[in-house]
Design an enzyme around this catalytic site. Structure first.
Site, mmCIF file in Angstrom:
data_model
loop_
_atom_site.group_PDB
_atom_site.id
_atom_site.type_symbol
_atom_site.label_atom_id
_atom_site.label_comp_id
_atom_site.label_asym_id
_atom_site.label_seq_id
_atom_site.Cartn_x
_atom_site.Cartn_y
_atom_site.Cartn_z
ATOM 1 N N GLY A 21 11.364 -2.672 -9.503
ATOM 2 C CA GLY A 21 10.132 -2.540 -9.775
ATOM 3 C C GLY A 21 10.041 -1.046 -10.302
ATOM 4 O O GLY A 21 9.210 -0.668 -11.044
ATOM 5 N N ARG A 25 13.612 4.230 -8.781
ATOM 6 C CA ARG A 25 14.658 3.183 -8.387
ATOM 7 C C ARG A 25 15.854 2.995 -9.348
ATOM 8 O O ARG A 25 16.952 3.185 -9.013
ATOM 9 C CB ARG A 25 14.112 2.091 -7.720
ATOM 10 C CG ARG A 25 13.903 1.863 -6.292
ATOM 11 C CD ARG A 25 15.069 2.059 -5.479
ATOM 12 N NE ARG A 25 14.340 2.057 -4.100
ATOM 13 C CZ ARG A 25 15.099 2.855 -3.267
ATOM 14 N NH1 ARG A 25 16.221 3.278 -3.314
ATOM 15 N NH2 ARG A 25 14.403 2.823 -2.020
ATOM 16 N N ARG A 44 6.207 5.729 -20.964
ATOM 17 C CA ARG A 44 5.435 5.486 -19.898
ATOM 18 C C ARG A 44 6.185 6.167 -18.488
ATOM 19 O O ARG A 44 5.895 5.237 -17.545
ATOM 20 C CB ARG A 44 5.070 4.189 -19.615
ATOM 21 C CG ARG A 44 3.951 3.896 -20.938
ATOM 22 C CD ARG A 44 3.633 2.541 -20.999
ATOM 23 N NE ARG A 44 2.520 2.289 -21.815
ATOM 24 C CZ ARG A 44 1.229 2.027 -21.664
ATOM 25 N NH1 ARG A 44 0.666 1.645 -20.544
ATOM 26 N NH2 ARG A 44 0.481 1.742 -22.815
ATOM 27 N N ARG A 88 16.566 -9.128 -10.919
ATOM 28 C CA ARG A 88 15.602 -8.167 -10.208
ATOM 29 C C ARG A 88 16.346 -7.664 -9.150
ATOM 30 O O ARG A 88 16.724 -8.657 -8.097
ATOM 31 C CB ARG A 88 14.394 -9.161 -10.119
ATOM 32 C CG ARG A 88 13.347 -8.496 -9.137
ATOM 33 C CD ARG A 88 12.003 -8.944 -9.442
ATOM 34 N NE ARG A 88 11.171 -9.073 -8.028
ATOM 35 C CZ ARG A 88 10.775 -7.819 -7.471
ATOM 36 N NH1 ARG A 88 10.882 -6.692 -8.247
ATOM 37 N NH2 ARG A 88 9.979 -8.012 -6.413
ATOM 38 N N SER A 91 11.778 -5.764 -3.383
ATOM 39 C CA SER A 91 11.007 -5.903 -2.035
ATOM 40 C C SER A 91 10.387 -7.244 -2.139
ATOM 41 O O SER A 91 9.620 -7.505 -2.937
ATOM 42 C CB SER A 91 10.562 -4.621 -1.435
ATOM 43 O OG SER A 91 9.386 -4.371 -2.026
ATOM 44 N N ASP A 207 8.464 -6.061 4.410
ATOM 45 C CA ASP A 207 7.465 -6.251 5.567
ATOM 46 C C ASP A 207 7.330 -7.861 5.822
ATOM 47 O O ASP A 207 7.995 -8.538 5.113
ATOM 48 C CB ASP A 207 6.174 -5.926 5.011
ATOM 49 C CG ASP A 207 5.831 -6.223 3.932
ATOM 50 O OD1 ASP A 207 6.040 -5.789 2.692
ATOM 51 O OD2 ASP A 207 5.119 -7.250 3.425
ATOM 52 N N ARG A 220 14.462 2.122 4.015
ATOM 53 C CA ARG A 220 14.429 1.118 2.755
ATOM 54 C C ARG A 220 15.703 1.218 2.283
ATOM 55 O O ARG A 220 16.194 0.625 1.405
ATOM 56 C CB ARG A 220 13.441 1.656 1.896
ATOM 57 C CG ARG A 220 12.027 0.906 1.995
ATOM 58 C CD ARG A 220 10.683 1.613 1.385
ATOM 59 N NE ARG A 220 9.654 0.976 1.976
ATOM 60 C CZ ARG A 220 8.831 0.179 1.695
ATOM 61 N NH1 ARG A 220 9.035 -0.606 0.496
ATOM 62 N NH2 ARG A 220 7.677 -0.223 1.973
HETATM 63 N N1 HPA Z 1 2.667 -8.468 -1.085
HETATM 64 C C1 HPA Z 1 3.266 -8.666 -2.602
HETATM 65 N N2 HPA Z 1 4.261 -7.852 -2.837
HETATM 66 C C2 HPA Z 1 5.209 -7.367 -1.912
HETATM 67 C C3 HPA Z 1 4.922 -7.527 -0.383
HETATM 68 C C4 HPA Z 1 3.721 -7.980 -0.122
HETATM 69 O O1 HPA Z 1 3.278 -8.319 1.058
HETATM 70 N N3 HPA Z 1 5.912 -6.761 0.052
HETATM 71 C C5 HPA Z 1 6.671 -6.340 -0.668
HETATM 72 N N4 HPA Z 1 6.297 -6.586 -2.152
#
Ligand code: HPA
Length: 235
Positions: A21, A25, A44, A88, A91, A207, A220
């Protein structure tokens, strides 16, 4: 020929592209994993590079966050640049109690609260699905590294911040087996399908919505390395 969002010329981008994303990275991937990496895009600040990994030509580029952003970039990659494998590396937030921080998820399919496909299919609901070939190979390769990824559906949400009572709760997706929430895979899989090319989302759990935990920023990197080892084998 450039596009509104990409200044690369045809031929500048490899058939396989790794898609984080975050554009920084992509820069990190180019600097740490690719040889002779050349910048092909900075429109951009969405950095894109092409180089070589083990002699195989590979590109990497950021997608930005969310389905509209990844859909724009991947549509152009498929339509104008002949990209055939879109991987892709992102995370996600775990929605099942047995999924731990740093675990790897291979997104077999992607549910979504986005209306892109309701619109496209006149109210019908399309099922955005990964390439079985990429999924199978990623799973096999993870196994050879001693890792057992979680494989299943994820939810690509249009919202990161939610307010209690104003949205369908994440628990509803979890109740139907969705492993994790992120924001891009449904757009990636839909775009790839339309162009008859392969796509897979490899996700690291950053998370847990179940346990309320979060990966620290230093940690990370470690998690990212495992995901990259799996992704690069697919090139
Ligand atoms: N929500 C949406 N996208 C994410 C999250 C999340 O909790 N964690 C990592 N990408």
């Amino acid at each position: 020929m450039a596009t509104p969002h990409n200044r690369a010329n045809p031929g500048d981008i490899a058939e396989t592209i790794l898609l984080p994303g975050d554009p920084l990275r992509a820069k990190f991937i180019a600097e740490h994993y690719l040889e002779d990496a050349v910048l092909f895009n900075d429109v951009r600040n969405m950095f894109g590079y092409t180089g070589y990994w083990n002699g195989v030509r590979v590109s990497t580029m950021g997608t930005g966050m969310g389905i509209p952003s990844i859909s724009i970039y991947t549509e152009e990659l498929c339509r104008f640049y002949g990209v055939k494998k879109l991987i892709r590396v992102g995370s996600c937030g775990a929605m099942q109690p047995d999924i731990k921080l740093y675990d790897i998820i291979l997104a077999m399919s992607a549910c979504t609260d986005s209306s892109i496909n309701n619109y496209r299919f006149d109210g019908g609901s399309y099922a955005p699905t990964a390439s079985f070939d990429l999924l199978y190979r990623a799973y096999e390769h993870a196994g050879s590294l001693g890792i057992t990824p979680h494989v299943g559906t994820v939810t690509s949400s249009d919202t990161f911040y939610t307010i209690d009572g104003e949205d369908i709760s994440w628990q509803q997706w979890a109740a139907y087996g969705s492993l994790a929430v992120e924001m891009e895979s449904a757009g990636l899989y839909t775009t790839a399908a339309r162009h008859g090319v392969q796509a897979l989302s490899i996700l690291t759990v950053s998370d847990s919505l179940v346990h309320g935990q979060e990966v620290s920023s230093e940690e990370r990197e470690k998690a990212f390395t495992t995901m990259m080892e799996i992704a690069l084998q697919l090139a």
